[in-house]
Scaffold this motif. Sequence first.
Motif, PDB file in Angstrom:
ATOM      1  N   ALA A   1       0.940  -1.229  -0.091  1.00 52.37           N
ATOM      2  CA  ALA A   1       0.130   0.158  -0.238  1.00 52.37           C
ATOM      3  C   ALA A   1       0.751   1.437  -0.047  1.00 52.37           C
ATOM      4  CB  ALA A   1      -0.986  -0.031   1.189  1.00 52.37           C
ATOM      5  N   THR A   2       2.080   1.054   0.623  1.00 50.84           N
ATOM      6  CA  THR A   2       3.045   2.391   0.491  1.00 50.84           C
ATOM      7  C   THR A   2       4.352   2.201  -0.247  1.00 50.84           C
ATOM      8  OG1 THR A   2       3.996   1.453   2.642  1.00 50.84           O
ATOM      9  CG2 THR A   2       2.343   2.876   3.090  1.00 50.84           C
TER      10      THR A   2
ATOM     11  N   SER B   1       0.731   2.127  -6.110  1.00 48.48           N
ATOM     12  CA  SER B   1      -0.082   2.576  -5.125  1.00 48.48           C
ATOM     13  C   SER B   1      -0.156   4.011  -5.191  1.00 48.48           C
ATOM     14  CB  SER B   1       0.269   2.080  -3.532  1.00 48.48           C
ATOM     15  OG  SER B   1       0.262   0.631  -3.534  1.00 48.48           O
ATOM     16  N   SER B   2       0.620   4.758  -5.219  1.00 54.11           N
ATOM     17  CA  SER B   2       0.695   6.218  -5.290  1.00 54.11           C
ATOM     18  C   SER B   2      -0.069   6.864  -6.412  1.00 54.11           C
ATOM     19  CB  SER B   2       2.027   6.745  -5.079  1.00 54.11           C
ATOM     20  OG  SER B   2       2.785   6.616  -6.175  1.00 54.11           O
TER      21      SER B   2
ATOM     22  N   THR C   1      -3.770   5.893  -6.020  1.00 52.92           N
ATOM     23  CA  THR C   1      -4.530   6.633  -5.286  1.00 52.92           C
ATOM     24  C   THR C   1      -4.667   8.056  -5.656  1.00 52.92           C
ATOM     25  OG1 THR C   1      -3.321   5.733  -3.146  1.00 52.92           O
ATOM     26  CG2 THR C   1      -3.981   8.060  -2.993  1.00 52.92           C
TER      27      THR C   1
ATOM     28  N   THR D   1      -7.479  -0.661   0.862  1.00 50.90           N
ATOM     29  CA  THR D   1      -7.194   0.495   1.743  1.00 50.90           C
ATOM     30  C   THR D   1      -7.274   1.882   0.785  1.00 50.90           C
ATOM     31  OG1 THR D   1      -4.816   0.675   1.562  1.00 50.90           O
ATOM     32  CG2 THR D   1      -5.568  -0.674   3.318  1.00 50.90           C
ATOM     33  N   LEU D   2      -7.160   1.863  -0.455  1.00 51.23           N
ATOM     34  CA  LEU D   2      -7.269   2.948  -1.483  1.00 51.23           C
ATOM     35  C   LEU D   2      -8.540   3.311  -1.706  1.00 51.23           C
ATOM     36  CD1 LEU D   2      -4.342   2.310  -4.015  1.00 51.23           C
ATOM     37  CD2 LEU D   2      -4.273   3.299  -1.543  1.00 51.23           C
TER      38      LEU D   2
ATOM     39  N   PRO E   1      -6.391  10.145   0.321  1.00 52.53           N
ATOM     40  CA  PRO E   1      -5.959  10.428  -1.172  1.00 52.53           C
ATOM     41  C   PRO E   1      -4.916  11.500  -0.866  1.00 52.53           C
ATOM     42  CG  PRO E   1      -8.294  10.235  -0.941  1.00 52.53           C
ATOM     43  CD  PRO E   1      -7.757  10.093   0.467  1.00 52.53           C
TER      44      PRO E   1
END
Length: 345
Positions: free
Chosen positions: A207-208, A213-214, A217, A246-247, A278
């Motif tokens: 997620a990070t 992921s970014s 997001t 989670t996003l 976000p």
Amino acid sequence: MSTPYPSLLSQLRSLLAVDLDSMDPVAALRHDTFTFTDMTSNQAIVYAQATQPENAGLVREAVESVRALYADSKQEPAVYLREVLDVVTVRMAKLVYPHLNGKVHAQTSPAFAYDTELTIAHARRLVALFEAHGIPKSRVCIKIPATPESILACHALSPIHTLATCTFSVPQARAAAQAKCTYVAPYFNELRVHFEPSTWKEYDTPATQHPMSSVITAIIAALKGSNTLVMPASIVTVSEVLALATLRPDHLTISAPLLDKLAALPAVPDSQIAPIEPQPIPKSEPDVDYLAGEGVHLKEAFMRDPEISRRVVDALGLFGTCERRAMEFVRSGTVGVEWDGASGW
């Protein structure tokens, strides 16, 4: 910990729409405690499912129906074969259709990805085929690669439902929204990981840490308030599913093997899939009209970031290989159909 969810799959379904990334009706039936939203597909999925022994009769019938359609004309073999694949795609989708409360998806040919008019024609032909097989246009979505040329096709096809696939960037996603796509499907992993597993990279906290992921997001934030839904695709592991949850995208399309794993796992603590805030989007970017000038600004975005072009070209190449292999399979006689080289059949 007591939980109202019998499995991780049912817990995820309470957060977002879960789609079946498969054309296997048996896989859908395994999870018949709930109905999937959509069924997604592409040339790789069509090839894998069409070559299953249980579908030999379906493929043979598709060949015969197309042969009857072209009884009095002579075309290049590729014309016949692509028509056969379209019929196979629709008929296999129809087997999964009873397990859906949303849409069936079919992808336009990667060979047309850089030709707006050919993409439009193929999309319309697929919709007409679905309607001829009893699936209304409102329940059909056409997946179209998010190239500058094909995004223009999405816009021309509206109000037909379209999905911008092979998406790796915010500009592609914004262009899809401007083209009135119903969905945009950012790939979490590059398509190649499904063909060459050694190219997949594991992250402790995807997620990070995962580079997409970014991006996803940012896409979710950029499309907030639009009519285009975000459906991440190309997911490999349970941990990636949880990371994407989670996003909080609108949909997740998940392969049959991964759905089986999720159905066998217990629900997780709510904190493990709590939403991530976000990221802010540059204020100037929404002013860009990516459809103007035949998609010139989207072309410029591709040129500014060669990595986007590389990933799109690679995905289209892999889909093209699967399409050609499917054509070769149909023409090989494996399903019991004789071919006459002189007439194309």
